[in-house]
Scaffold this motif. Sequence first.
Motif, PDB file in Angstrom:
ATOM      1  N   ILE A 373       0.836  -1.228  -0.284  1.00 41.27           N
ATOM      2  CA  ILE A 373       0.097  -0.001  -0.053  1.00 41.27           C
ATOM      3  C   ILE A 373       0.813   1.156  -0.134  1.00 41.27           C
ATOM      4  O   ILE A 373       0.650   2.356  -0.606  1.00 41.27           O
ATOM      5  N   ALA A 374       2.108   1.380   0.835  1.00 38.14           N
ATOM      6  CA  ALA A 374       2.894   2.443   0.735  1.00 38.14           C
ATOM      7  C   ALA A 374       3.609   2.734  -0.551  1.00 38.14           C
ATOM      8  O   ALA A 374       3.432   3.743  -0.998  1.00 38.14           O
ATOM      9  N   GLN A 375       3.631   1.566  -1.204  1.00 37.17           N
ATOM     10  CA  GLN A 375       4.150   1.567  -2.800  1.00 37.17           C
ATOM     11  C   GLN A 375       2.934   2.261  -3.794  1.00 37.17           C
ATOM     12  O   GLN A 375       3.460   3.178  -4.364  1.00 37.17           O
ATOM     13  N   LEU A 376       1.823   1.797  -3.423  1.00 38.76           N
ATOM     14  CA  LEU A 376       0.932   2.325  -4.274  1.00 38.76           C
ATOM     15  C   LEU A 376       0.552   3.974  -3.937  1.00 38.76           C
ATOM     16  O   LEU A 376       0.360   4.659  -4.887  1.00 38.76           O
ATOM     17  N   LEU A 377       0.700   4.229  -2.843  1.00 38.05           N
ATOM     18  CA  LEU A 377       0.455   5.813  -2.495  1.00 38.05           C
ATOM     19  C   LEU A 377       1.672   6.549  -3.020  1.00 38.05           C
ATOM     20  O   LEU A 377       1.406   7.676  -3.450  1.00 38.05           O
ATOM     21  N   ARG A 378       2.955   5.989  -2.987  1.00 34.51           N
ATOM     22  CA  ARG A 378       4.065   6.697  -3.546  1.00 34.51           C
ATOM     23  C   ARG A 378       3.756   6.941  -5.311  1.00 34.51           C
ATOM     24  O   ARG A 378       3.957   7.984  -5.723  1.00 34.51           O
ATOM     25  N   ARG A 379       3.354   5.953  -5.919  1.00 41.46           N
ATOM     26  CA  ARG A 379       2.898   5.736  -7.424  1.00 41.46           C
ATOM     27  C   ARG A 379       1.927   6.906  -7.687  1.00 41.46           C
ATOM     28  O   ARG A 379       2.025   7.666  -8.501  1.00 41.46           O
ATOM     29  N   GLU A 380       0.816   6.887  -6.897  1.00 43.37           N
ATOM     30  CA  GLU A 380      -0.110   7.948  -7.277  1.00 43.37           C
ATOM     31  C   GLU A 380       0.078   9.255  -6.549  1.00 43.37           C
ATOM     32  O   GLU A 380      -0.883  10.065  -7.152  1.00 43.37           O
ATOM     33  N   CYS A 381       0.945   9.577  -5.859  1.00 44.92           N
ATOM     34  CA  CYS A 381       1.353  11.107  -5.473  1.00 44.92           C
ATOM     35  C   CYS A 381       2.486  11.398  -6.052  1.00 44.92           C
ATOM     36  O   CYS A 381       3.162  10.750  -7.240  1.00 44.92           O
ATOM     37  N   ARG A 382       2.849  12.698  -6.099  1.00 44.68           N
ATOM     38  CA  ARG A 382       4.059  13.425  -6.698  1.00 44.68           C
ATOM     39  C   ARG A 382       5.176  13.483  -5.720  1.00 44.68           C
ATOM     40  O   ARG A 382       4.931  13.278  -4.458  1.00 44.68           O
ATOM     41  N   THR A 383       6.092  13.934  -6.505  1.00 46.91           N
ATOM     42  CA  THR A 383       7.382  13.777  -5.602  1.00 46.91           C
ATOM     43  C   THR A 383       7.317  14.899  -4.270  1.00 46.91           C
ATOM     44  O   THR A 383       7.782  14.761  -3.019  1.00 46.91           O
ATOM     45  N   ASP A 384       6.460  16.019  -4.548  1.00 44.63           N
ATOM     46  CA  ASP A 384       6.315  17.192  -3.451  1.00 44.63           C
ATOM     47  C   ASP A 384       5.450  16.864  -2.591  1.00 44.63           C
ATOM     48  O   ASP A 384       4.970  17.769  -1.526  1.00 44.63           O
ATOM     49  N   ASP A 385       4.562  15.613  -2.603  1.00 41.58           N
ATOM     50  CA  ASP A 385       3.417  15.597  -1.852  1.00 41.58           C
ATOM     51  C   ASP A 385       4.132  14.726  -0.794  1.00 41.58           C
ATOM     52  O   ASP A 385       5.131  14.102  -0.776  1.00 41.58           O
ATOM     53  N   ALA A 420      -6.527   2.280  -7.188  1.00 45.50           N
ATOM     54  CA  ALA A 420      -5.236   1.665  -7.158  1.00 45.50           C
ATOM     55  C   ALA A 420      -5.136   0.505  -6.412  1.00 45.50           C
ATOM     56  O   ALA A 420      -4.740  -0.730  -6.780  1.00 45.50           O
ATOM     57  N   VAL A 421      -5.481   0.551  -5.068  1.00 44.83           N
ATOM     58  CA  VAL A 421      -5.448  -0.422  -3.927  1.00 44.83           C
ATOM     59  C   VAL A 421      -6.464  -1.695  -4.430  1.00 44.83           C
ATOM     60  O   VAL A 421      -6.373  -2.694  -4.199  1.00 44.83           O
ATOM     61  N   ASP A 422      -7.801  -1.105  -4.765  1.00 43.69           N
ATOM     62  CA  ASP A 422      -8.703  -1.842  -5.078  1.00 43.69           C
ATOM     63  C   ASP A 422      -8.487  -2.734  -6.339  1.00 43.69           C
ATOM     64  O   ASP A 422      -8.874  -4.046  -6.391  1.00 43.69           O
ATOM     65  N   GLY A 423      -7.755  -2.428  -7.166  1.00 44.15           N
ATOM     66  CA  GLY A 423      -7.454  -3.055  -8.504  1.00 44.15           C
ATOM     67  C   GLY A 423      -6.276  -3.754  -8.552  1.00 44.15           C
ATOM     68  O   GLY A 423      -5.934  -4.328  -9.473  1.00 44.15           O
ATOM     69  N   HIS A 424      -5.517  -3.606  -7.327  1.00 47.99           N
ATOM     70  CA  HIS A 424      -4.260  -4.444  -7.208  1.00 47.99           C
ATOM     71  C   HIS A 424      -4.119  -5.823  -7.001  1.00 47.99           C
ATOM     72  O   HIS A 424      -5.350  -6.405  -6.531  1.00 47.99           O
ATOM     73  N   ASP A 425      -3.381  -6.436  -7.468  1.00 52.23           N
ATOM     74  CA  ASP A 425      -3.215  -8.093  -7.617  1.00 52.23           C
ATOM     75  C   ASP A 425      -2.484  -8.139  -6.415  1.00 52.23           C
ATOM     76  O   ASP A 425      -1.391  -8.208  -6.116  1.00 52.23           O
ATOM     77  N   TRP A 426      -3.257  -8.727  -5.344  1.00 49.23           N
ATOM     78  CA  TRP A 426      -3.050  -8.888  -3.971  1.00 49.23           C
ATOM     79  C   TRP A 426      -2.463 -10.613  -3.829  1.00 49.23           C
ATOM     80  O   TRP A 426      -2.118 -10.962  -2.692  1.00 49.23           O
ATOM     81  N   SER A 427      -2.600 -11.180  -5.075  1.00 53.09           N
ATOM     82  CA  SER A 427      -2.389 -12.881  -4.739  1.00 53.09           C
ATOM     83  C   SER A 427      -1.063 -13.243  -4.422  1.00 53.09           C
ATOM     84  O   SER A 427      -0.686 -14.001  -3.765  1.00 53.09           O
ATOM     85  N   MET A 428       0.070 -12.486  -4.922  1.00 53.25           N
ATOM     86  CA  MET A 428       1.394 -12.714  -4.397  1.00 53.25           C
ATOM     87  C   MET A 428       1.663 -12.769  -3.151  1.00 53.25           C
ATOM     88  O   MET A 428       2.408 -13.078  -2.593  1.00 53.25           O
ATOM     89  N   VAL A 429       0.923 -11.697  -2.492  1.00 54.18           N
ATOM     90  CA  VAL A 429       1.199 -11.025  -1.033  1.00 54.18           C
ATOM     91  C   VAL A 429       0.104 -12.081  -0.192  1.00 54.18           C
ATOM     92  O   VAL A 429       0.781 -12.596   0.811  1.00 54.18           O
ATOM     93  N   LEU A 430      -1.092 -12.115  -0.504  1.00 53.06           N
ATOM     94  CA  LEU A 430      -2.052 -12.487   0.386  1.00 53.06           C
ATOM     95  C   LEU A 430      -2.437 -13.962   0.048  1.00 53.06           C
ATOM     96  O   LEU A 430      -3.534 -14.482   0.789  1.00 53.06           O
ATOM     97  N   GLY A 431      -2.239 -14.558  -1.182  1.00 51.77           N
ATOM     98  CA  GLY A 431      -2.726 -15.802  -1.610  1.00 51.77           C
ATOM     99  C   GLY A 431      -4.309 -15.454  -1.899  1.00 51.77           C
ATOM    100  O   GLY A 431      -4.883 -14.636  -2.476  1.00 51.77           O
ATOM    101  N   THR A 432      -5.027 -16.665  -1.121  1.00 54.34           N
ATOM    102  CA  THR A 432      -6.573 -16.474  -1.259  1.00 54.34           C
ATOM    103  C   THR A 432      -7.066 -15.675  -0.290  1.00 54.34           C
ATOM    104  O   THR A 432      -8.521 -15.493   0.085  1.00 54.34           O
TER     105      THR A 432
END
Length: 480
Positions: A373-385, A420-432
């Motif tokens: 989630i932290a990575q997704l936040l970084r991706r969706e925000c700008r460097t000065d946020d 971004a969080v809702d559409g993220h593929d969580w299978s690698m991290v959380l499985g089922t």
Amino acid sequence: MDLRVRVLLNAGRLPEANAVFDEVVTKAPPSTDRWVRSAVLVHRAVMAWRLGRIPLALELAAEGWLDVDSETTDSPAAAQTMGTLGYLLEGIGHRHAALDMVRRAVEVARRANGPDTLAQCLQRLGGTLNFRAASGPAAAAPAIFEEARGYLAEGLTLDTVDGHVQRGLLGAYGRALAGIGELDDAEKAGRKTLEMASEISDHWGMAVGNWVLSTVHRARGELVRARTLASRSVASAQSIHDTSLMLRFSLDLADICSEMDDAVGESAALRCSVAAGQKASETLQEGLGQALEHRQAALRAQQLAAAAQEAAARDPLTGLANRLGLEAAAARLLEGTASRGRVPWLVLVDVDWFKGVNDDAGHAAGDAALREIAQLLRRECRTDDLVARWAGDEFVVLLGDNGNSEHEVGPTVAERIRAAVDGHDWSMVLGTTRRPTVSIGVAAGPAKLDQLFAAADMALYRAKRHGRNRVEVEPTINVN
């Protein structure tokens, strides 16, 4: 015990002086008066220097020097500190600073109104001026010797109990007299200095006395006698490791030998002079080296402190700013945004069903999900946020100036994060395990961080209550 070291040094008993000095330097100087402490440290620096312990001498001198420029004072100990520092600076070749320091010492000693201290400082100043006159242009020498004579004559009128200072005043006075051509009085002063010093085996006083007498005999054209006396002055200076005296006296001896066409004697005297000069140069070089090392250490300490400060303001799990980091940076970001006519936005993100993630997949998987989630936040925000982990499964985004006219930038960014969080593929991290979503509250207004956070928290509560995985916006805050 400090006085005992000085007596042993002036007597040329260097091994004994070294042993006693080792006992002295382990004892802390008096701490009741900072000027007394500084004076003790600088006196010890001079002793360490004469014993050839250069790094220790520089360390002690630097520590004792700290208070010298801090304020105006009338402390006798301050005057002693300055006078001794001037002597040390002269010895290592820092001559301009040395003369300035001994002049200041006399000024302070006059205000202190203590005869012993003033006599010592006048002796330092008169002796320093004598060396300037002896080594400078011949045309300027008489005026400098005359100035020195005035200070030294004043010192001799003072009622002082320090025999070393008395001998120093008398010897320097004799040299100043010789410099202005008063040879008979100079000879008397030189003989008296030599006599007083010989009685107690004071090689420092003997060196000065013989130097004065050598100067007198040279001025009279009695070169053989002058050479003998100059040789004795050099030998005494060597025995006590006084670089300043060695350098000056050996140069004078070389000049006398040159006038006598004594090439062998001149060569030997010049070798002695070169050795003394090299010692002064090595002292300065070692001092510069130590100064560089200290600077490196200071920079390293600054870097470590900065790294520690940065680490304290950063969340170790996600690498985002933590609450401390957010609070430290928020004021600057909010002020900058408002100053450019923009409305600051705060986006408060809370992970839905996170307890269930931890319960079903384990805390390691929960931690991995927070990092995602932290990575997704970084991706969706700008460097000065400013993106931060507030606590647990809560994140904060403080939006900087977006540089465009988009008024609803906060809700726009919030919706991008939610999607971004809702559409993220969580299978690698959380499985089922049930995938997480986020609920987001958004607030804006010319307000402080705590006010924005409180407003966004109200919006977040509505998002949770209305079904989660959604964005709610609080009406713009009006601080009026």
